[in-house]
Design an enzyme around this catalytic site. Structure first.
Site, PDB file in Angstrom:
ATOM      1  N   LYS A  52      27.301  39.043  47.912  1.00 50.56           N
ATOM      2  CA  LYS A  52      27.178  40.033  46.652  1.00 50.56           C
ATOM      3  C   LYS A  52      25.865  40.273  46.335  1.00 50.56           C
ATOM      4  O   LYS A  52      25.403  41.249  45.959  1.00 50.56           O
ATOM      5  CB  LYS A  52      28.174  39.429  45.393  1.00 50.56           C
ATOM      6  CG  LYS A  52      29.566  39.668  45.764  1.00 50.56           C
ATOM      7  CD  LYS A  52      30.581  38.796  44.848  1.00 50.56           C
ATOM      8  CE  LYS A  52      31.793  38.625  45.382  1.00 50.56           C
ATOM      9  NZ  LYS A  52      32.927  38.191  44.266  1.00 50.56           N
ATOM     10  N   GLN A  96      32.511  34.078  39.608  1.00 47.41           N
ATOM     11  CA  GLN A  96      33.253  33.926  40.971  1.00 47.41           C
ATOM     12  C   GLN A  96      34.314  32.928  40.712  1.00 47.41           C
ATOM     13  O   GLN A  96      34.227  31.888  40.085  1.00 47.41           O
ATOM     14  CB  GLN A  96      32.029  33.239  41.875  1.00 47.41           C
ATOM     15  CG  GLN A  96      32.710  33.134  43.339  1.00 47.41           C
ATOM     16  CD  GLN A  96      33.356  34.558  43.992  1.00 47.41           C
ATOM     17  OE1 GLN A  96      32.404  35.563  43.672  1.00 47.41           O
ATOM     18  NE2 GLN A  96      34.114  34.624  45.123  1.00 47.41           N
ATOM     19  N   ASP A 119      34.928  43.111  37.793  1.00 55.55           N
ATOM     20  CA  ASP A 119      35.727  42.854  38.792  1.00 55.55           C
ATOM     21  C   ASP A 119      37.199  43.396  38.286  1.00 55.55           C
ATOM     22  O   ASP A 119      38.232  43.371  38.893  1.00 55.55           O
ATOM     23  CB  ASP A 119      36.121  41.017  38.420  1.00 55.55           C
ATOM     24  CG  ASP A 119      35.471  40.352  39.555  1.00 55.55           C
ATOM     25  OD1 ASP A 119      35.344  40.874  40.783  1.00 55.55           O
ATOM     26  OD2 ASP A 119      35.035  39.267  39.583  1.00 55.55           O
TER      27      ASP A 119
END
Ligand code: GUN
Length: 284
Positions: A52, A96, A119
């Site tokens: 990422k 995460q 997200d």
């Protein structure tokens, strides 16, 4: 005989488009910043987070990295999120998953400002998707829609069958396919006679988490097959939830593993970071 849906190529195109948009914003004096939070020592998560950050570098998005020890408490993590929520320089916040067991994952996801939830996991964004309002869309299903559209697959009126009902893939996928006017069926581990249901699918999206579970008998001739799974086999090679060799000859289009859905998730994260500029502006 099937053709491959090339996720590597399509994700590269999207990252290039993002790079152009980031550069255009930079000309207006707008910088885009993503805060990436990793808690603990999960090796797979460390790889994902690193990828990422690399994608941020490529596209020109600034990334801020927070790597916290396994013993981090829920309160400490909530404090960091509050700080990032309040920081006007931060556009997007990504925590995460999975988090260490002592931390309540949903509590953390709920604490991220819905305006910075790149997200698409916050209940407000999940709700917005289900009633057709603007917001962030979960990256993997968002990427699958791009794969289908950019491969020229007509979605309207088609029978789409999704295997798996997770919050990250199955459920948002169903909402997105509905938004694209497919007739949607969501199946799962308790579905009776799964083969009978999947054999009606024009578009079959598999996110069940079992290596090579979907064999040729599950697939209608000429179907489009999207494989979300990724597993390392004993021989060290990667495979998906679909038995690729057996299924590929039957479909019109199929995503390979690796190089199908996987690279799209990060590309769509970058796209969501670009979208954050408008989403945050609209809320002001
Ligand atoms: N862990 C596995 N997939 C994801 C994802 O898409 N986002 C985050 N934050 N964590 C994950």
């Amino acid at each position: 005989m099937s053709e491959i849906i090339d996720g590597k190529k399509i994700s590269a195109q999207i990252k290039d488009e993002v790079k152009e948009k980031v550069a255009a914003y930079a000309k207006e004096g707008i910088e885009i910043t993503l805060a990436v939070v990793l808690v603990g020592n999960d090796p797979a998560s460390a790889v994902y987070v690193n990828n990422k950050k690399k994608a941020c570098e490529y596209t020109g998005i600034k990334s801020l990295s927070y790597e916290l020890p396994e013993e981090t408490t829920e309160e400490e993590l909530l404090e960091l999120i509050e700080k990032l929520n309040a920081d006007d320089k931060v556009n997007g916040i990504l925590v995460q998953l999975p988090l260490p067991k002592a931390i309540d994952e949903q509590k953390i996801l709920d604490a991220i400002s819905p305006l910075k939830d790149v997200d698409g996991f916050h209940p407000q964004n999940v709700g917005a998707l289900s009633i057709g309002k603007k917001g962030y869309v979960s990256c993997t299903p968002f990427g699958i829609i791009e794969l289908l559209k950019r491969s020229g697959v007509e979605i309207t009126g088609k029978n789409a069958v999704i295997i798996g009902r997770s919050n990250i893939v199955g459920k948002p996928m169903a909402m997105l396919m509905l938004r694209e006017n497919a007739t949607v069926t969501v199946t799962h581990s308790k579905t009776v006679d799964l083969k009978n249901v999947t054999n009606k699918a024009d578009i079959l999206i598999v996110a069940i988490g079992k290596p090579k579970m979907i064999t040729a008998e599950y697939v209608k001739d000429g179907a489009v097959v999207i494989d979300v799974g990724i597993h390392r086999m004993d021989n060290g090679k990667l495979c998906g939830d679909v038995d690729y060799e057996a299924v590929a000859p039957k479909c019109s289009l199929i995503t390979p593993v690796p190089g199908g859905v996987g690279p799209m998730t990060i590309a769509m994260l970058m796209q969501n970071c670009v979208n954050s500029v408008e989403i945050i502006k609209a809320a002001k």
